[in-house]
Motif scaffolding. Structure first.
Motif, short mmCIF file in Angstrom:
data_model
loop_
_atom_site.label_atom_id
_atom_site.label_comp_id
_atom_site.label_asym_id
_atom_site.label_seq_id
_atom_site.Cartn_x
_atom_site.Cartn_y
_atom_site.Cartn_z
N THR A 39 27.42 37.67 45.80
CA THR A 39 28.85 37.96 45.65
C THR A 39 29.37 38.89 46.74
OG1 THR A 39 28.36 39.69 44.03
CG2 THR A 39 28.98 37.50 43.19
N SER A 40 28.50 39.40 47.60
CA SER A 40 28.97 40.16 48.75
C SER A 40 29.11 39.25 49.97
CB SER A 40 28.00 41.32 49.06
OG SER A 40 26.75 40.79 49.46
N ASP A 41 28.91 37.95 49.79
CA ASP A 41 28.98 36.98 50.87
C ASP A 41 30.29 37.08 51.64
OD1 ASP A 41 29.78 34.18 51.94
OD2 ASP A 41 27.62 34.01 51.60
N TYR A 42 30.20 37.04 52.96
CA TYR A 42 31.37 37.13 53.83
C TYR A 42 32.40 36.05 53.51
CZ TYR A 42 34.17 36.38 58.02
OH TYR A 42 35.21 36.18 58.87
N TYR A 43 31.95 34.81 53.32
CA TYR A 43 32.87 33.70 53.10
C TYR A 43 33.56 33.79 51.74
CZ TYR A 43 30.81 31.83 57.29
OH TYR A 43 30.38 31.67 58.57
N LEU A 44 32.85 34.30 50.76
CA LEU A 44 33.45 34.51 49.44
C LEU A 44 34.57 35.54 49.55
CD1 LEU A 44 33.17 34.25 46.21
CD2 LEU A 44 31.90 36.37 46.44
N ARG A 45 34.28 36.63 50.18
CA ARG A 45 35.28 37.70 50.31
C ARG A 45 36.43 37.27 51.21
NH1 ARG A 45 34.17 42.03 47.30
NH2 ARG A 45 32.00 42.21 46.73
N ARG A 46 36.14 36.50 52.25
CA ARG A 46 37.21 36.02 53.14
C ARG A 46 38.15 35.08 52.38
NH1 ARG A 46 39.83 35.52 57.44
NH2 ARG A 46 40.06 33.65 58.70
N ALA A 47 37.59 34.18 51.59
CA ALA A 47 38.43 33.25 50.82
C ALA A 47 39.24 33.99 49.77
CB ALA A 47 37.56 32.18 50.16
N GLY A 48 38.66 35.02 49.18
CA GLY A 48 39.36 35.80 48.17
C GLY A 48 40.24 36.88 48.74
N LEU A 49 40.05 37.16 50.04
CA LEU A 49 40.79 38.19 50.76
C LEU A 49 40.79 39.50 49.98
CD1 LEU A 49 43.64 35.96 52.15
CD2 LEU A 49 41.69 36.85 53.40
N ASP A 50 41.91 40.17 49.93
CA ASP A 50 41.96 41.46 49.25
C ASP A 50 42.09 41.32 47.74
OD1 ASP A 50 44.49 40.39 49.52
OD2 ASP A 50 45.48 42.34 49.74
N TYR A 51 42.08 40.08 47.25
CA TYR A 51 42.20 39.85 45.81
C TYR A 51 40.89 40.13 45.07
CZ TYR A 51 46.50 37.33 46.90
OH TYR A 51 47.73 36.98 47.32
N TRP A 52 39.76 40.02 45.77
CA TRP A 52 38.47 40.08 45.10
C TRP A 52 38.28 41.36 44.29
CZ3 TRP A 52 35.74 36.13 43.87
CH2 TRP A 52 34.47 36.33 43.35
N GLU A 53 38.73 42.48 44.81
CA GLU A 53 38.57 43.75 44.10
C GLU A 53 39.39 43.78 42.81
OE1 GLU A 53 36.17 45.79 44.88
OE2 GLU A 53 35.75 44.49 46.58
N LYS A 54 40.53 43.10 42.79
CA LYS A 54 41.37 43.04 41.60
C LYS A 54 40.83 42.06 40.56
CE LYS A 54 45.52 44.06 44.22
NZ LYS A 54 46.79 43.57 44.71
N LEU A 55 39.95 41.20 41.00
CA LEU A 55 39.48 40.11 40.14
C LEU A 55 38.51 40.57 39.06
CD1 LEU A 55 39.49 37.05 39.67
CD2 LEU A 55 37.67 36.89 41.36
#
Length: 152
Positions: A39-55
């Motif tokens: 879940t720290s994957d670069y592509y996961l975070r890039r696709a989720g952008l800054d939303y991932w932390e709110k998720l």
């Protein structure tokens, strides 16, 4: 609130896109392990952008762990093996949409245990594969939101 449940997702970009979809629609994301990525994957975070932390997705060890702790009121299984169109369902607040991994879909045991809850997205085209996981999640989630008038 609706729940989007990913059973053993394999492609981080799909999960990131679905995470973004969940944040934008106030849906809750549930991830059933094993995952095909970290879940720290670069592509996961890039696709989720800054939303991932709110998720703040909820993680489960396996299907049994999910079933024992699931907050979803009803589960709808998205599958190309379903006979019922996703538009024929009357969605309710608190429903869960379950999607299988990208290469295999949902396991037969899960499909067989929920035959009355199998839904599919009709694909009248000549292409013999299913929609991308993130596209399928968006199509069905927005129908559920439309029916419940979530943006009224």
């Amino acid at each position: 609130m609706f729940h989007v449940i990913l059973h053993q997702p394999e492609i981080p970009q799909n999960t990131g896109s679905i995470g973004r979809l969940c944040v934008c629609t106030n849906a809750k994301l549930h991830l059933i392990h094993p995952l095909g990525f970290d879940t720290s994957d670069y592509y996961l975070r890039r696709a989720g952008l800054d939303y991932w932390e709110k998720l703040a997705p909820t993680h489960y060890e396996n299907w049994e762990d999910f079933i024992s702790r699931s907050p979803a009121r009803r589960l709808w299984m998205l599958s190309t093996k379903g006979q019922r169109a996703y538009t024929s369902v009357r969605y309710e607040d608190g429903d869960g949409l379950v999607l299988g991994c990208e290469t295999k879909g949902l396991p037969d045991a899960i499909l067989q245990a929920h035959t009355d809850k199998l839904i599919q997205i009709p694909m009248p085209g000549d292409f013999h594969r299913s929609l991308n996981q993130a596209q399928a999640a968006a199509v069905v989630l927005y129908e559920a939101l439309r029916q419940t008038e979530a943006w009224s």
